[in-house]
Enzyme design. Structure first.
Site, mmCIF file in Angstrom:
data_model
loop_
_atom_site.group_PDB
_atom_site.id
_atom_site.type_symbol
_atom_site.label_atom_id
_atom_site.label_comp_id
_atom_site.label_asym_id
_atom_site.label_seq_id
_atom_site.Cartn_x
_atom_site.Cartn_y
_atom_site.Cartn_z
ATOM 1 N N ASP A 11 0.864 -1.178 0.000
ATOM 2 C CA ASP A 11 0.000 0.000 0.000
ATOM 3 C C ASP A 11 0.902 1.231 0.000
ATOM 4 O OD1 ASP A 11 -2.118 1.715 0.078
ATOM 5 O OD2 ASP A 11 -2.942 0.990 1.969
ATOM 6 N N ASP A 105 -2.697 2.255 -6.165
ATOM 7 C CA ASP A 105 -1.621 2.276 -5.164
ATOM 8 C C ASP A 105 -1.622 1.076 -4.235
ATOM 9 O OD1 ASP A 105 -3.993 2.985 -3.924
ATOM 10 O OD2 ASP A 105 -3.056 4.408 -2.567
ATOM 11 N N GLU A 106 -2.300 0.011 -4.600
ATOM 12 C CA GLU A 106 -2.471 -1.096 -3.657
ATOM 13 C C GLU A 106 -2.593 -2.407 -4.418
ATOM 14 O OE1 GLU A 106 -5.533 -2.252 0.020
ATOM 15 O OE2 GLU A 106 -5.952 -0.540 -1.291
#
Length: 465
Positions: A11, A105-106
């Site tokens: 993350d 983003d993860e």
């Protein structure tokens, strides 16, 4: 569940805000809030400096401004974030073919698939190297969680924030989860959390002690069974490399309700063009056109039309969306509009004229409409539009610009016919601020600069201050 902590969850830390701070030296170490800046906007991401004041993602922007009035408020640059995300995802794919992206983003990664990790020590080494590689390639930081299941790996990455790594040893999961809040578990939001709290259940240990039958009675069969399994740290879900896209859609919420029917129609056409661009970027087409309208009273209407075959033609989508709009009463005003396409395929129906209900010439390449969007989408007389192009130039806060004399910079703010620009680059010192007329012909929009040498962005000259 497996016997080694070989599921990794990455993350990125305050991704949008961190990317903005990295590209703007004057904002490093300061409160930064990224999101919709209008009265109805919401926070997409807040930097850790802004979170000190209580600013959080999904918070109304007006509330964020009250909490942190001196923060920098920026409009998102999604193309820039996507370019960075592609580099991060490339690093993950170098570890394993089984990468499950959850957002820009993860992502989850199965480290066992091709032997990247097989035990505690090897998994930790992979996690630490990944963090270092991300910093070297993007200039940003990410937090890593390692565990024997997806649920625990995600919890571990949350515990690792910011810029850390947490590994949960197999066999220690119950002891670690027990004292944590029930809100730690996936699927337990504010409503479910309050419901459980009223029943005296506040920790994961409380959930396990309540028992499966009681949770099913309180929350229903599916949620009760699932929550009880999570309380016992049971999660056998595999990392899934590909998620099938079911639809592509775009929508806009307006700062002020739109009452003019002509304006509503133009907005729908503009959204249709944006939706088609996203379809084409993904190499997809679709058969079902969907229109979403949220009216002044918050009532939401959805209309759809299924074509004879899949299309990615903007004229076809615009026309179908326009027909759907005809059946919607917008008299009281509209606060949100959306256009989507579902029934996706990776080919297009060639007989576009059979799909379109309009006359010849309506179905085209959409060039006129795309130009109209760039100019604001509100004019009908194209000669008038051409005369007003400069006056209608918009300068979103935080976006990149280039001046013929002073070089690269970013918009610090605009209004009353003026635009304020700070001239600096990711690798410069904090730059000077200058103000120009919004119609200054020496000032033009620019592409973002790379955060590190060779990173995503467009290399142009530095600033002159």
């Amino acid at each position: 569940m497996r016997n080694a902590p070989t599921i990794l969850h990455l993350d990125m830390d305050a991704f949008y805000a961190s990317a903005e701070q990295a590209s703007k030296p004057s904002l490093r170490g300061k409160a930064v809030v990224v999101g919709g800046l209008g009265p109805r906007g919401v926070v997409a991401t807040a930097s850790y400096e802004a979170r000190v004041f209580g600013v959080r993602s999904a918070m109304p922007m007006a509330q964020a401004r009250r909490l942190a009035p001196n923060a920098a408020y920026l409009v998102p640059r999604f193309g820039f974030y996507r370019a960075i995300s592609e580099q991060v995802m490339g690093l993950l794919h170098s570890l394993s073919p089984l990468v499950e992206p959850l957002s820009l983003d993860e992502a989850f990664v199965d480290l066992e698939t091709e032997g990247a990790a097989w035990d505690r020590a090897s998994a930790r080494l992979v996690g630490e190297k990944l963090r270092a590689d991300i910093r070297a390639v993007t200039g940003l930081t990410g937090s890593v969680g390692l565990a024997a299941s997806k649920m625990l790996a995600k919890i571990a990455s949350e515990e690792a924030k910011p810029d850390g790594l947490v590994l949960i040893e197999p066999g220690t999961e119950r002891a670690m989860l027990g004292p944590m809040s029930v809100r730690t578990l996936p699927g337990v939001g504010p409503a479910t959390g309050d419901h459980l709290r009223r029943a005296g259940i506040t920790t994961v240990d409380d959930l396990a002690e309540a028992g499966e039958d009681e949770l099913v009675r309180m929350l229903g069969k599916a949620h009760g069974h699932g929550l009880y399994a999570m309380a016992l740290a049971r999660d056998d879900r595999p990392v899934v490399a590909e998620r099938e896209t079911k639809s592509v859609s775009v929508e806009d919420t307006y700062d002020v309700d739109i009452h003019d029917r002509v304006r509503v129609g133009l907005e729908v056409q503009r959204l249709a063009d944006r939706c088609v661009r996203r379809l084409r970027e993904a190499g997809l087409s679709g058969r079902t056109i969907v229109l979403k309208v949220r009216r002044y009273d918050f009532s939401t209407l959805t209309r759809s039309e299924t074509l004879r075959g899949p299309t990615d033609d903007p004229g076809v989508v615009r026309e179908a969306a326009g027909r759907l709009l005809e059946s919607v009463d917008t008299t009281g005003g509209v606060r949100l509009l959306g256009v989507g396409v579902s029934g996706l395929a990776d080919f297009t129906q060639e007989d576009l004229f059979a799909q379109a209900a309009g006359a010849a010439g309506v179905v085209g390449d959409g060039v006129d409409h795309l130009v109209e969007e760039e100019r604001g989408g509100e004019g009908v007389d194209h000669s008038v539009e051409e005369q007003q192009v400069v006056a209608e130039r918009r300068w979103p806060s935080g976006h990149d610009v280039r001046h013929a004399e002073f070089g690269h910079g970013w918009v610090q703010g605009s209004g009353l016919g003026r635009v304020t620009v700070r001239f600096e680059t990711p690798r410069s010192e904090p730059g000077r601020v200058r103000t120009f007329r919004v119609d200054d012909l020496e000032l033009e929009p620019a592409e973002p600069l790379p955060l590190v040498a060779g990173g995503p962005g467009v290399s142009v000259d530095g600033v002159r201050t």
